[in-house]
Design a protein around this motif. Structure first.
Motif, short mmCIF file in Angstrom:
data_model
loop_
_atom_site.label_atom_id
_atom_site.label_comp_id
_atom_site.label_asym_id
_atom_site.label_seq_id
_atom_site.Cartn_x
_atom_site.Cartn_y
_atom_site.Cartn_z
N GLU A 107 43.80 42.39 50.69
CA GLU A 107 44.91 41.47 50.45
C GLU A 107 45.53 41.62 49.06
O GLU A 107 46.74 41.51 48.92
CB GLU A 107 44.44 40.02 50.60
CG GLU A 107 44.10 39.62 52.00
CD GLU A 107 43.66 38.16 52.09
OE1 GLU A 107 43.55 37.68 53.21
OE2 GLU A 107 43.46 37.52 51.04
N PHE A 108 44.71 41.85 48.05
CA PHE A 108 45.22 41.82 46.67
C PHE A 108 46.33 42.84 46.42
O PHE A 108 47.40 42.47 45.92
CB PHE A 108 44.07 41.97 45.68
CG PHE A 108 44.48 41.84 44.24
CD1 PHE A 108 45.17 40.71 43.80
CD2 PHE A 108 44.18 42.83 43.33
CE1 PHE A 108 45.55 40.57 42.46
CE2 PHE A 108 44.55 42.71 41.99
CZ PHE A 108 45.24 41.58 41.57
N ALA A 111 49.47 41.63 48.01
CA ALA A 111 50.09 40.53 47.25
C ALA A 111 50.81 41.07 46.01
O ALA A 111 51.91 40.63 45.68
CB ALA A 111 49.04 39.50 46.86
N LEU A 112 50.21 42.05 45.34
CA LEU A 112 50.84 42.63 44.15
C LEU A 112 52.19 43.27 44.48
O LEU A 112 53.12 43.24 43.67
CB LEU A 112 49.93 43.70 43.52
CG LEU A 112 48.69 43.18 42.79
CD1 LEU A 112 47.80 44.35 42.39
CD2 LEU A 112 49.07 42.34 41.58
N LEU A 127 47.29 35.38 37.90
CA LEU A 127 46.42 36.51 37.55
C LEU A 127 45.39 36.10 36.50
O LEU A 127 44.26 36.62 36.50
CB LEU A 127 47.25 37.69 37.05
CG LEU A 127 48.11 38.38 38.12
CD1 LEU A 127 48.86 39.57 37.51
CD2 LEU A 127 47.29 38.83 39.32
N ARG A 130 42.68 34.64 38.48
CA ARG A 130 41.90 35.70 39.14
C ARG A 130 40.97 36.38 38.13
O ARG A 130 39.81 36.67 38.44
CB ARG A 130 42.83 36.72 39.79
CG ARG A 130 42.07 37.80 40.55
CD ARG A 130 42.98 38.84 41.17
NE ARG A 130 42.23 39.82 41.91
CZ ARG A 130 41.97 39.77 43.20
NH1 ARG A 130 42.40 38.76 43.93
NH2 ARG A 130 41.25 40.72 43.79
N GLN A 134 36.99 36.74 38.51
CA GLN A 134 36.32 38.05 38.55
C GLN A 134 35.30 38.17 37.41
O GLN A 134 34.25 38.78 37.60
CB GLN A 134 37.34 39.18 38.51
CG GLN A 134 38.30 39.22 39.71
CD GLN A 134 37.60 39.44 41.04
OE1 GLN A 134 36.73 38.69 41.44
NE2 GLN A 134 38.01 40.49 41.74
N GLU A 167 38.72 46.36 37.55
CA GLU A 167 39.78 45.39 37.85
C GLU A 167 39.99 44.42 36.69
O GLU A 167 41.12 44.08 36.35
CB GLU A 167 39.46 44.61 39.13
CG GLU A 167 40.58 43.63 39.47
CD GLU A 167 40.35 42.80 40.71
OE1 GLU A 167 40.84 41.65 40.73
OE2 GLU A 167 39.72 43.29 41.66
#
Length: 198
Positions: A107-108, A111-112, A127, A130, A134, A167
């Motif tokens: 998904e990420f 979405a980006l 972000l 996120r 993470q 990431e």
């Protein structure tokens, strides 16, 4: 076996690996997946997912009901065991999966691809959230590794930590670029780009 090539699934592979260790009942499989942190690799939040995957393995001839077990204060439960075809299939799945990158659709990145729908400040805030999440996941991986456990049993966590580390570094840079204004957009820029490439 009902088909030449049973459909491969990560949960099916995890269940076959557990059955290679010993016969067991589905509830114990779900417990062991969680105890080992493998619920970060496969979704077993619903116990039914284990039963459905196990039913598919049985239909494909990769596992079969064995005996039954009873723990104190618990009802009798059917234990399952791996079949010879299951062991062969497990090894084939591994030799297929290890060298060949699969076409996955997370998904990420999707979405980006569409962040232009949102304002830069909102993207920066999302972000940033996120990034914090993470960071917590990476810390949890490092915290859960039992000392002295051979690397063989931690290799998937090592990989997940490496992916998270990459990431996190990327997210930090994007957030910094959004903060500094080095990365931004507006409606006019989007419309001009759409005309050029549309």
């Amino acid at each position: 076996m009902t088909s030449d090539k049973p459909r491969r699934s990560t949960l099916g592979m995890v269940l076959l690996a557990l059955l290679m260790e010993a016969p067991m009942h589905p509830y114990r499989m779900q417990q062991m997946i969680k105890e080992r942190g493998q619920d970060q690799l496969v979704n077993v939040a619903q116990r039914n997912s284990v039963y459905q995957a196990l039913d598919r393995l049985v239909r494909d001839g990769l596992a079969r009901p064995g005996g039954s077990a009873r723990e104190a204060g618990r009802p009798e439960r059917t234990e399952y065991e791996i079949t010879p075809d299951g062991e062969t299939t497990m090894r084939r799945w591994l030799t297929d999966m290890l060298p060949t990158p699969a076409r996955e659709f997370p998904e990420f990145p999707a979405a980006l691809a569409f962040i232009a729908v949102l304002a830069p400040a909102q993207v920066r805030e999302l972000l940033g959230r996120r990034l914090a999440e993470q960071d917590e996941r990476l810390a949890a991986i490092h915290a859960q590794a039992p000392p002295g456990l051979p690397r063989l049993f931690l290799i998937e966590d090592e990989y997940r930590a490496a992916m998270l580390t990459a990431e996190i570094a990327w997210l930090r840079q994007v957030v910094a670029d959004l903060d500094s204004g080095a990365f931004t957009w507006n409606r006019e820029m989007i419309e001009q780009t759409a005309r050029l490439f549309g």
